[in-house]
Design an enzyme around this catalytic site. Structure first.
Site, PDB file in Angstrom:
ATOM      1  N   GLN A   1       0.837  -1.203   0.000  1.00  0.00           N
ATOM      2  CA  GLN A   1       0.000   0.000   0.000  1.00  0.00           C
ATOM      3  C   GLN A   1       0.869   1.249   0.000  1.00  0.00           C
ATOM      4  O   GLN A   1       1.698   1.425   0.898  1.00  0.00           O
ATOM      5  CB  GLN A   1      -0.898  -0.012   1.244  1.00  0.00           C
ATOM      6  CG  GLN A   1      -1.840   1.177   1.352  1.00  0.00           C
ATOM      7  CD  GLN A   1      -2.576   1.170   2.679  1.00  0.00           C
ATOM      8  OE1 GLN A   1      -1.984   1.386   3.730  1.00  0.00           O
ATOM      9  NE2 GLN A   1      -3.874   0.900   2.646  1.00  0.00           N
ATOM     10  N   GLY A   2       0.700   2.113  -0.976  1.00  0.00           N
ATOM     11  CA  GLY A   2       1.470   3.353  -1.064  1.00  0.00           C
ATOM     12  C   GLY A   2       0.654   4.551  -0.635  1.00  0.00           C
ATOM     13  O   GLY A   2       0.174   5.305  -1.491  1.00  0.00           O
ATOM     14  N   TYR A   3       0.481   4.711   0.656  1.00  0.00           N
ATOM     15  CA  TYR A   3      -0.269   5.848   1.195  1.00  0.00           C
ATOM     16  C   TYR A   3       0.685   6.823   1.900  1.00  0.00           C
ATOM     17  O   TYR A   3       0.887   7.939   1.460  1.00  0.00           O
ATOM     18  CB  TYR A   3      -1.331   5.363   2.177  1.00  0.00           C
ATOM     19  CG  TYR A   3      -2.621   4.871   1.558  1.00  0.00           C
ATOM     20  CD1 TYR A   3      -2.708   4.539   0.211  1.00  0.00           C
ATOM     21  CD2 TYR A   3      -3.761   4.707   2.340  1.00  0.00           C
ATOM     22  CE1 TYR A   3      -3.880   4.080  -0.343  1.00  0.00           C
ATOM     23  CE2 TYR A   3      -4.950   4.246   1.793  1.00  0.00           C
ATOM     24  CZ  TYR A   3      -5.012   3.936   0.457  1.00  0.00           C
ATOM     25  OH  TYR A   3      -6.190   3.477  -0.089  1.00  0.00           O
ATOM     26  N   SER A   4       1.264   6.390   3.016  1.00  0.00           N
ATOM     27  CA  SER A   4       2.052   7.295   3.854  1.00  0.00           C
ATOM     28  C   SER A   4       3.280   7.831   3.132  1.00  0.00           C
ATOM     29  O   SER A   4       3.899   7.138   2.319  1.00  0.00           O
ATOM     30  CB  SER A   4       2.488   6.581   5.132  1.00  0.00           C
ATOM     31  OG  SER A   4       1.373   6.234   5.921  1.00  0.00           O
TER      32      SER A   4
ATOM     33  N   GLU B   1      -9.954  -1.850   5.651  1.00  0.00           N
ATOM     34  CA  GLU B   1      -8.725  -2.148   6.384  1.00  0.00           C
ATOM     35  C   GLU B   1      -8.979  -2.142   7.884  1.00  0.00           C
ATOM     36  O   GLU B   1      -8.519  -3.029   8.617  1.00  0.00           O
ATOM     37  CB  GLU B   1      -7.642  -1.119   6.027  1.00  0.00           C
ATOM     38  CG  GLU B   1      -6.332  -1.328   6.755  1.00  0.00           C
ATOM     39  CD  GLU B   1      -5.286  -0.280   6.379  1.00  0.00           C
ATOM     40  OE1 GLU B   1      -4.155  -0.413   6.877  1.00  0.00           O
ATOM     41  OE2 GLU B   1      -5.600   0.638   5.602  1.00  0.00           O
TER      42      GLU B   1
ATOM     43  N   SER C   1      -3.897   6.265  12.936  1.00  0.00           N
ATOM     44  CA  SER C   1      -3.433   6.126  14.313  1.00  0.00           C
ATOM     45  C   SER C   1      -4.605   6.064  15.293  1.00  0.00           C
ATOM     46  O   SER C   1      -5.729   6.473  14.995  1.00  0.00           O
ATOM     47  CB  SER C   1      -2.521   7.298  14.683  1.00  0.00           C
ATOM     48  OG  SER C   1      -3.280   8.493  14.756  1.00  0.00           O
TER      49      SER C   1
ATOM     50  N   GLU D   1      -5.065   7.874  17.807  1.00  0.00           N
ATOM     51  CA  GLU D   1      -5.540   9.225  18.077  1.00  0.00           C
ATOM     52  C   GLU D   1      -6.536   9.682  17.012  1.00  0.00           C
ATOM     53  O   GLU D   1      -7.559  10.321  17.321  1.00  0.00           O
ATOM     54  CB  GLU D   1      -4.358  10.198  18.135  1.00  0.00           C
ATOM     55  CG  GLU D   1      -3.453  10.026  19.346  1.00  0.00           C
ATOM     56  CD  GLU D   1      -2.558   8.794  19.249  1.00  0.00           C
ATOM     57  OE1 GLU D   1      -2.435   8.201  18.147  1.00  0.00           O
ATOM     58  OE2 GLU D   1      -1.962   8.434  20.288  1.00  0.00           O
TER      59      GLU D   1
END
Length: 392
Positions: A125-128, A243, A366, A368
């Protein structure tokens, strides 16, 4: 099994079949392995599950999946935890596979779904990106439209198995907009394309689970775009919802519970006192609660009802963390040992899985971010300074 009702005869028979097959087929060297085996060691097990028909229990039968009920899915998770089956790559099975089933073109489905099921293609997965984690909409990897292709330049990070993957599903910026969620495109990238460079990242747990991926003029055909150009945010958020549902499954908690039980069995007589037994009983109830919550969410998903999965992901993360902290407490002085130790058929692991599980608080957005989503979307509370990301 943790259930609110007795198992049916068919469910009990399925459990027996799973138990017996796993006992006969899980390689001894892979049982209760803390870290995900490298492809050469782990993918044969993936293919064995595929050949058995159990690799994608939550996929519809029409697309090659098992079409398992939520209860059958939990039975698989429980029996696999007891048998100590190793982790397998799940980005294809849990993320892009269901997304292509729901939103992919027939050509994309025909091209990619069979290779996910067979294990012939590993996905990442290429997100961050550096500086774009929970605030995912601030991503800066750019894609320029040139005739029938996108030319991609940028940098992804914390990409699970990015250094082993054959394909990546990624978010790239194709236009500038006052609203950062606009102008983002969801694209499938062949990782053998020229211009891609990968570098593994060693984690605090001691494994190389993640990677940095660099793109320098990478050319991708437009047929690899899922959805519309500039409208990939809706696709990405749907992937995140799926996810979080899968991260919210009790699979990891059940694995952690097995580690706790193994440590208890090996503990010297008299070292597990009444207070510790009470704490163990409470955390077992938490696993039961998580399982019930997952069953409710998964059964709703079977009916096409999409629930907010943030609470489930948060519950699963916190439960795993409590289980593994308690395992270290039971281990006593042995909690100072970094590496897991084989003890007969058991694995005494005070630290490897504990350190590995720190990343659960970031996966899928996250903890949070999940709390902010629950506060704003469920409780309608005002939360100042929340941006529109949702992924770390």
């Amino acid at each position: 099994m943790f259930m609110l009702r007795p198992e049916s005869a068919a469910e009990a028979a399925f459990r027996g079949e799973v138990h017996d097959w796993l006992a006969a087929n899980v390689p001894q060297a892979l049982r209760h392995k803390t870290f995900r085996p490298l492809p050469a060691e782990g993918m044969p097990w993936y293919r064995a599950l595929s050949q058995k028909g159990w690799i994608a229990p939550h996929w519809p039968k029409a697309y090659g999946g098992m079409g398992a009920s939520a209860v059958e899915q939990v039975i698989l998770m429980e029996e696999m935890a007891r048998a100590g089956t190793p982790d397998i790559p799940t980005q294809g099975l849990n993320h892009i596979g269901p997304m292509l089933i729901a939103r992919g073109t027939p050509a994309q489905q025909a091209r990619h779904l069979p290779s996910i099921l067979s294990g012939d293609a590993i996905w990442c997965q290429g997100y961050s990106e550096p500086g774009s984690g929970s605030d995912l909409a601030s991503l800066r990897t750019r894609a320029e439209l040139r005739e029938d292709r996108l030319i991609i330049d940028g940098h992804k990070i914390w990409t699970t198995w990015g250094h082993h993957a054959d394909w990546m599903f990624a978010l790239v910026r194709t236009a500038t907009s006052p609203r950062p969620q606009h102008g983002i495109t969801f694209v499938l990238i062949d990782m053998q394309t020229p211009g891609i460079r990968r570098r593994p990242i060693r984690t605090i747990a001691g494994d190389e689970e993640f990677a940095e991926v660099f793109f320098d003029g990478v050319s991708v055909p437009l047929e690899n775009v899922v959805g519309d150009i500039d409208k990939g945010w809706q696709v990405a958020t749907a992937v995140l919802s799926e996810e979080r549902l899968r991260i919210g499954a009790p699979a990891q908690a059940l694995r952690a519970l097995e580690r706790l039980r193994m440590m208890m069995h090996a503990a010297p007589v008299g070292t597990v006192d009444a207070a510790m037994l009470e704490a163990i009983a409470l955390v077992e109830v938490e696993v039961e609660t998580l399982t019930a919550a997952y069953l409710e969410a998964a059964e709703a998903a079977e009916q096409g009802v999409v629930t907010d999965s943030s609470y489930l992901k948060l519950l699963a993360t916190d439960t795993v963390h409590r289980l593994l902290a308690l395992t270290r407490r039971v281990a006593g002085p042995a909690s100072a040992l970094r590496d897991a130790v084989r003890h007969g058929d058991d694995m005494l692991d005070a630290n490897e899985m504990f350190l590995q599980a720190r990343r659960l608080g970031i996966y899928g957005g996250s903890s949070e971010v999940q709390r902010n989503l629950i506060a704003t979307r469920v409780l309608s509370l005002p939360v100042a300074g929340v941006k529109g990301g949702g992924r770390a």
